[in-house]
Write an enzyme that holds these catalytic residues in place. Structure first.
Site, PDB file in Angstrom:
ATOM      1  N   HIS A  90     -58.457 -16.266-104.594  1.00 21.09           N
ATOM      2  CA  HIS A  90     -58.973 -17.328-103.710  1.00 21.09           C
ATOM      3  C   HIS A  90     -58.940 -16.902-102.242  1.00 21.09           C
ATOM      4  O   HIS A  90     -59.648 -17.484-101.424  1.00 21.09           O
ATOM      5  CB  HIS A  90     -58.296 -18.687-103.977  1.00 21.09           C
ATOM      6  CG  HIS A  90     -56.935 -18.893-103.407  1.00 21.09           C
ATOM      7  ND1 HIS A  90     -55.789 -18.729-104.144  1.00 21.09           N
ATOM      8  CD2 HIS A  90     -56.530 -19.284-102.175  1.00 21.09           C
ATOM      9  CE1 HIS A  90     -54.739 -19.012-103.387  1.00 21.09           C
ATOM     10  NE2 HIS A  90     -55.160 -19.343-102.188  1.00 21.09           N
ATOM     11  N   ASP A 226     -54.974 -15.042-110.401  1.00 24.14           N
ATOM     12  CA  ASP A 226     -55.457 -15.221-109.024  1.00 24.14           C
ATOM     13  C   ASP A 226     -55.191 -13.975-108.156  1.00 24.14           C
ATOM     14  O   ASP A 226     -54.346 -13.993-107.274  1.00 24.14           O
ATOM     15  CB  ASP A 226     -54.776 -16.459-108.431  1.00 24.14           C
ATOM     16  CG  ASP A 226     -55.499 -16.996-107.206  1.00 24.14           C
ATOM     17  OD1 ASP A 226     -56.338 -16.267-106.632  1.00 24.14           O
ATOM     18  OD2 ASP A 226     -55.217 -18.143-106.800  1.00 24.14           O
ATOM     19  N   SER A 655     -50.203 -17.698 -99.681  1.00 23.45           N
ATOM     20  CA  SER A 655     -51.064 -17.221-100.751  1.00 23.45           C
ATOM     21  C   SER A 655     -51.255 -15.720-100.628  1.00 23.45           C
ATOM     22  O   SER A 655     -51.561 -15.216 -99.552  1.00 23.45           O
ATOM     23  CB  SER A 655     -52.423 -17.901-100.689  1.00 23.45           C
ATOM     24  OG  SER A 655     -52.368 -19.099-101.392  1.00 23.45           O
TER      25      SER A 655
HETATM   26  N1  ARG Z   1     -53.694 -24.744-104.007  1.00 21.46           N
HETATM   27  C1  ARG Z   1     -53.864 -23.367-103.589  1.00 21.46           C
HETATM   28  C2  ARG Z   1     -53.874 -23.284-102.071  1.00 21.46           C
HETATM   29  O1  ARG Z   1     -53.568 -24.230-101.409  1.00 21.46           O
HETATM   30  C3  ARG Z   1     -55.056 -22.745-104.194  1.00 21.46           C
HETATM   31  C4  ARG Z   1     -56.369 -23.201-103.637  1.00 21.46           C
HETATM   32  C5  ARG Z   1     -57.567 -22.488-104.231  1.00 21.46           C
HETATM   33  N2  ARG Z   1     -57.808 -22.832-105.630  1.00 21.46           N
HETATM   34  C6  ARG Z   1     -58.563 -23.890-106.053  1.00 21.46           C
HETATM   35  N3  ARG Z   1     -58.690 -24.106-107.322  1.00 21.46           N
HETATM   36  N4  ARG Z   1     -59.202 -24.667-105.209  1.00 21.46           N
HETATM   37  O2  ARG Z   1     -54.467 -22.480-101.414  1.00 21.46           O
HETATM   38  N1  GLU Z   2     -52.607 -21.876-102.216  1.00 19.49           N
HETATM   39  C1  GLU Z   2     -51.868 -21.847-100.990  1.00 19.49           C
HETATM   40  C2  GLU Z   2     -52.425 -20.844 -99.972  1.00 19.49           C
HETATM   41  O1  GLU Z   2     -53.581 -20.558 -99.940  1.00 19.49           O
HETATM   42  C3  GLU Z   2     -50.453 -21.582-101.315  1.00 19.49           C
HETATM   43  C4  GLU Z   2     -49.940 -22.778-101.932  1.00 19.49           C
HETATM   44  C5  GLU Z   2     -49.055 -23.558-101.020  1.00 19.49           C
HETATM   45  O2  GLU Z   2     -49.530 -24.362-100.202  1.00 19.49           O
HETATM   46  O3  GLU Z   2     -47.853 -23.311-101.143  1.00 19.49           O
HETATM   47  O4  GLU Z   2     -51.739 -20.378 -99.094  1.00 19.49           O
END
Ligand code: ARG
Ligand code: GLU
Length: 720
Positions: A90, A226, A655
Site C-alpha cells: 500500500h 502487503d 507502515s
Molecule cells: N490501515 C492501513 C493504514 O492505515 C492500511 C491502509 C491501506 N489498505 C487498505 N485496504 N485501504 O495505512
Molecule cells: N497502515 C498504516 C500506515 O500506513 C499503519 C497502521 C497504523 O495506523 O498503525 O502507516
C-alpha cells in the site's frame, strides 16, 4: 513541610488510581533512538540481545542506517548490500499504479524485474536516510524569557531554526529538519540524506498485496501479503543523484539480515520506523471533542459517501476500478475513527483524564505546581472557543468539499483567476499573466484533469452530492442555493471530460474566453464559495485558535512532566524515527473471545471466494497450497505463516517499518493495527493494542516460490 508530604502521598495514591503514575507501562511508547540507552536494560530484560548503540550510533554503522522514510509518509528498510528495499504494497501502490497500463497491468498481475535494466524509474519518489540526530533545545529555546509574548517567541524560534538549518546544511548535500518535541518544550534536529533515484523492482499481484482489501483493513485476523520491492540508486561515488541511466545500485552502510528461525508467542520484537502522529498527553476537553464531536461527524458523512460509492462499484466493473483507490482512502479513515471512538469510550479515556486533571489541579495549589495554576481552565475555554470552527472545518472537508466535481472546477477557477489578472486571494492586484505562465498553468491543469477524468463518474458523484444534502449541514455556514442544487450536475461543463479538455486548448491570446467560460460555470461558482469559506474563513480562525491551544498545551505538557518526575514520558509521534518494542501476543476483543497471534495460508484458503473481489486467490497460490510446497518458509508444524500481531506501539507512518527480533534480524513488515486498538493514538491499552506485521516468511515465499524471483533471493542474507 510535613503537610506537603502527606499531600504528596495522597496525590501519588490518587495518580496511581488514575493509572497515570506507572513509570514503565508495559509496551507503551515510541522512543527516541538517540536516547535508547535509557531503555536498554528494560529491552534486554525482555529479550533484546543488542545494545542501544547497535541500534542507533553516530560513531559507527548501526541499524538506523538501514531504515528509511519511503516517499512522504511510509517507512522502508534496506535488505541487501545492493540497496534493495522492502516496504508495504500500500506504500508502493502509487508507483505500481503509475507503471500499470492495460498492456502492463502490474496491479493485477504483479511485476518482477528480471534484471537491473528492467527495474522501473519512479519520478518523484524519494527515500530518506537519517545521518544523525541532535538535541538542539538549547540552540532553539536557550535564553527565551518565560513571559515573552507567543508571537515574539514564535518569531525567535523561526529565525533560530532557519539559521541552524542553514549552518548545518552548508557545504554538505544533507538536509536538516528541526522538529519540536513535547509540544515545543524540546527541539531535535534530524540531518538527512535524500536519494531520488528509486526504482520499482517487484510487487505481488493485488490479490496478494491487497488481499482482504478494505473488508479486512484494520482487522485481525489478517492475510494480506502487503509488500513491494524497490531499489535505491546512487551515482558513481555512491552519493544521491537525480535519475540517470548511469546510476548504480546504492551500497548502504547497513542492511537487515532476515531470520527464518521461526517465531513464538511471547517473543521479543521491536519496530524501527517513522510513526506520524499521536496525542497521548491531551486534556479531557480535547479528547472529548475528538471522540464525541469530530469523529461522529466525519463517520456520518463518510458512511453516506461510502454507501453510494460501494453500491455503484458493486453494480459496475468500470466504476469498481475507477473508485477502488478513492473508496479505500475514504474507508481507511472512516473505519479507524469508528474504532478509535469505540476504544476511547471503552477505556473511559475522558473519565480517566478528568480524574488526572483533578490531581493536577490539586498539585497546582501547592508551591511546586503553582506555575501551572489556570492552565487547565484556560485549555477548557480554548477548546470551547475552537469547537464551532473545528466543526465547521470538518463539515467543509467531509461534506462541502466531498463532491469531486468541485475540486476540478476549483482548479480551473484558480487558473482563471490568475489569467484574469485583476486580483488575487490576498486582494493585491496581480501582474498581467505572461505567455509562459499561461502555458505552464495549462500543462499542470492538463495533467490534473487527465488523472481526474480517468477515474470520474459524474452519476456517482451527483449521487454523493445528493446523499450529503440530506445531512444536517447547518454548522457549515454555506449552502448550495436551490438553483445550484438543480443545475450543478445538469449544467456544469466540468461534468464532461471532453468539454473540460477542450478548454485546455485555449491559446494565450484568447485566455479571457477561458476566464469567462470558467467563471460563469455553476460548479466553479459554488466551489469558490465552499473553498473560500474553508481557506479564507475557517482555516485562519482555527490557525489562530490552535496557536493559543498549542502554547497552553506546551505548558500543560511541561506541568505533567514536572508533576511526575519519576515517570518516563515518550514524546508524541511527529514523523521522526522511533523505536517501539513489545512481544508477540494475541488478545481478547470480547468476553470469551480470544485471537491467536499468528495467521497462516490456511486462512487465505478459508476466505477464498472467486466472486468477491477482495478474496480472489491466484491459481498459482492454490497450486502451491495444494502441493504444500512451502519450501523453507513453513513453521515447525508445517504451516505457512502469513501475519502476526504484537504489542508494539505504532501508528500511521509505521507502515513498511522493519519488525525485528532480539538479534536485530528482520522478521516482518509492519502494515496495520487491530481495530480494537486504534485508540492507541490517544490512549494505549496493553491488553487491546496490537500492531499487525506481515511475516517475512510469507513475503519470501511469494518472492521465491510464487514469483520465482531467484535474482532477488540471491541478494538477501538469510539466517536459518
Ligand atoms: N490501515 C492501513 C493504514 O492505515 C492500511 C491502509 C491501506 N489498505 C487498505 N485496504 N485501504 O495505512
Ligand atoms: N497502515 C498504516 C500506515 O500506513 C499503519 C497502521 C497504523 O495506523 O498503525 O502507516
Amino acid at each position: 513541610m510535613k503537610r506537603f508530604w502527606i499531600l504528596s502521598l495522597l496525590l501519588a495514591g490518587a495518580m496511581m488510581m488514575a493509572g497515570v503514575l506507572n513509570p514503565a507501562r508495559a509496551d507503551e511508547g515510541m522512543w527516541i533512538p538517540m536516547l535508547l540507552n535509557r531503555n536498554e536494560a528494560d529491552m534486554q530484560s525482555k529479550g533484546l540481545k543488542l545494545s542501544a548503540e547497535d541500534i542507533y550510533s553516530i560513531n559507527h554503522s548501526s541499524l538506523k542506517d538501514a531504515v528509511v522514510i519511503f516517499g512522504g509518509g511510509c517507512t522502508g528498510e534496506v535488505v541487501s548490500n545492493q540497496g534493495l528495499l522492502f516496504t508495504n504494497h500500500h506504500c508502493g501502490f502509487g508507483q505500481i499504479q503509475y507503471h500499470s497500463s492495460l498492456e502492463h497491468d502490474y496491479l493485477t498481475n504483479g511485476f518482477w524485474a528480471a534484471s537491473l535494466a528492467e527495474e522501473l524509474p519512479c519520478p518523484g519518489l524519494k527515500v530518506t536516510f537519517l545521518v544523525r540526530m541532535e538535541d538542539v533545545t538549547e540552540a532553539i529555546l536557550g535564553g527565551l524569557p518565560d513571559g515573552m509574548s507567543e508571537a515574539t517567541r514564535a518569531d525567535s524560534i523561526r529565525q533560530r531554526t532557519q539559521a541552524l538549518k542553514a549552518a548545518t546544511e552548508a557545504g554538505t548535500h544533507y538536509q536538516a529538519r528541526i522538529v519540536p518535541f513535547y509540544y515545543g518544550n524540546q527541539y531535535y534536529m534530524f540531518v538527512n540524506e535524500v536519494f531520488e533515484d528509486v526504482r520499482l523492482v517487484g510487487t505481488p499481484p493485488s490479490n496478494i498485496g491487497k488481499f482482504g482489501g478494505d473488508t479486512d483493513n484494520w482487522v485481525w485476523p489478517r492475510h494480506t501479503g502487503d509488500f513491494s520491492v524497490f531499489r535505491i540508486y546512487a551515482d558513481i561515488n555512491n552519493k544521491p543523484a537525480p535519475y540517470s541511466a548511469d546510476n548504480r545500485p546504492y551500497e548502504p552502510r547497513r542492511f537487515f539480515p532476515i531470520s527464518l528461525r521461526g517465531l513464538n508467542p511471547g517473543d521479543f520484537t521491536f519496530v524501527f520506523g517513522y510513526p506520524g502522529r499521536t496525542q497521548e498527553y491531551l486534556s479531557s476537553y480535547a479528547v472529548q471533542q475528538v471522540a464525541d464531536v469530530e469523529n461522529p461527524l466525519r463517520i456520518a458523512a463518510r458512511t453516506k459517501r461510502l454507501d453510494v460509492i460501494k453500491a455503484a462499484m458493486d453494480a459496475d466493473p468500470l466504476t469498481r476500478i475507477q473508485y477502488a483507490a478513492k473508496a479505500a482512502s475514504i474507508a481507511n479513515g472512516w473505519k479507524k475513527w469508528i474504532g478509535e471512538s469505540k476504544g476511547i469510550a471503552r477505556l473511559k479515556t475522558v473519565e480517566k483524564k478528568q480524574a488526572f486533571e483533578k490531581t493536577f489541579t490539586a498539585w497546582t495549589e501547592t508551591p511546586a505546581g503553582a506555575a501551572y495554576k489556570g492552565v487547565l481552565p484556560a485549555l477548557d475555554a480554548a477548546y470551547q472557543a475552537a469547537e464551532p470552527y473545528n466543526v465547521m472545518g470538518v463539515m467543509l472537508q467531509e461534506i462541502g468539499m466531498a463532491p469531486e466535481l468541485l475540486s476540478i472546477a476549483y482548479a480551473y477557477g484558480r487558473l482563471a483567476e490568475e489569467a484574469a489578472g485583476t486580483s488575487t486571494a490576498s486582494g493585491v492586484a496581480a501582474a498581467e499573466m505572461t505567455d509562459s505562465a499561461w502555458q505552464a498553468g495549462i500543462a499542470a491543469l492538463r495533467q490534473r484533469a487527465e488523472l481526474f477524468y480517468k477515474n470520474y463518474n459524474p452519476e456517482v458523484d451527483e449521487a454523493v452530492f445528493r446523499a450529503l444534502l440530506t445531512m444536517n449541514r447547518e454548522d457549515m455556514a454555506v449552502e448550495p442555493d436551490e438553483a445550484t442544487q438543480k443545475d450543478l450536475y445538469a449544467k456544469s461543463l466540468f461534468v464532461s471530460a471532453d468539454k473540460a479538455g477542450a478548454l485546455l486548448n485555449t491559446p494565450y491570446a484568447k485566455r479571457q474566453n477561458f476566464v469567462k467560460a470558467v467563471e460563469r460555470d455553476v460548479a466553479c461558482k459554488y466551489a469558490r464559495l465552499i473553498y473560500g469559506q474553508y481557506y479564507n474563513s475557517v482555516r485562519p480562525a482555527t490557525a489562530r485558535l490552535n496557536a493559543g491551544i498549542d502554547s497552553l498545551q506546551r505548558l500543560y505538557m511541561r506541568g505533567q512532566m514536572e508533576m511526575q518526575p519519576e515517570r518516563r514520558f515518550y514524546p508524541d509521534a511527529n514523523f521522526t524515527l522511533r523505536v517501539a518494542y513489545g512481544q508477540i501476543a494475541g488478545f481478547s476483543p470480547a468476553d470469551a473471545v480470544h485471537y491467536a497471534p499468528f495467521t497462516t495460508i490456511d486462512g487465505i484458503m478459508a476466505k477464498e471466494n472467486p466472486d468477491i473481489y477482495d478474496y480472489v486467490v491466484e491459481d498459482r497460490l492454490k497450486e502451491l497450497y495444494a502441493a504444500r510446497d512451502f519450501g523453507p518458509y513453513a513453521d515447525a508444524a508445517g504451516r505457512l505463516p502469513v501475519a502476526f500481531i504484537a504489542t508494539n506501539h505504532t501508528t500511521g507512518g509505521n507502515s513498511g517499518s522493519p519488525v525485528l527480533n532480539g538479534e536485530g534480524e528482520l522478521i516482518g513488515l509492519n502494515f496495520d493495527r487491530n481495530w480494537e486498538g486504534t485508540m492507541s493514538d490517544i490512549h494505549y491499552d496493553p491488553s487491546q493494542c496490537r500492531n499487525i506485521t506481515l511475516d517475512i516468511r510469507y513475503c519470501l515465499f511469494i518472492i521465491d516460490k510464487f514469483a520465482g524471483a531467484q535474482r532477488l533471493m540471491d541478494e538477501l542474507e538469510i539466517r536459518r
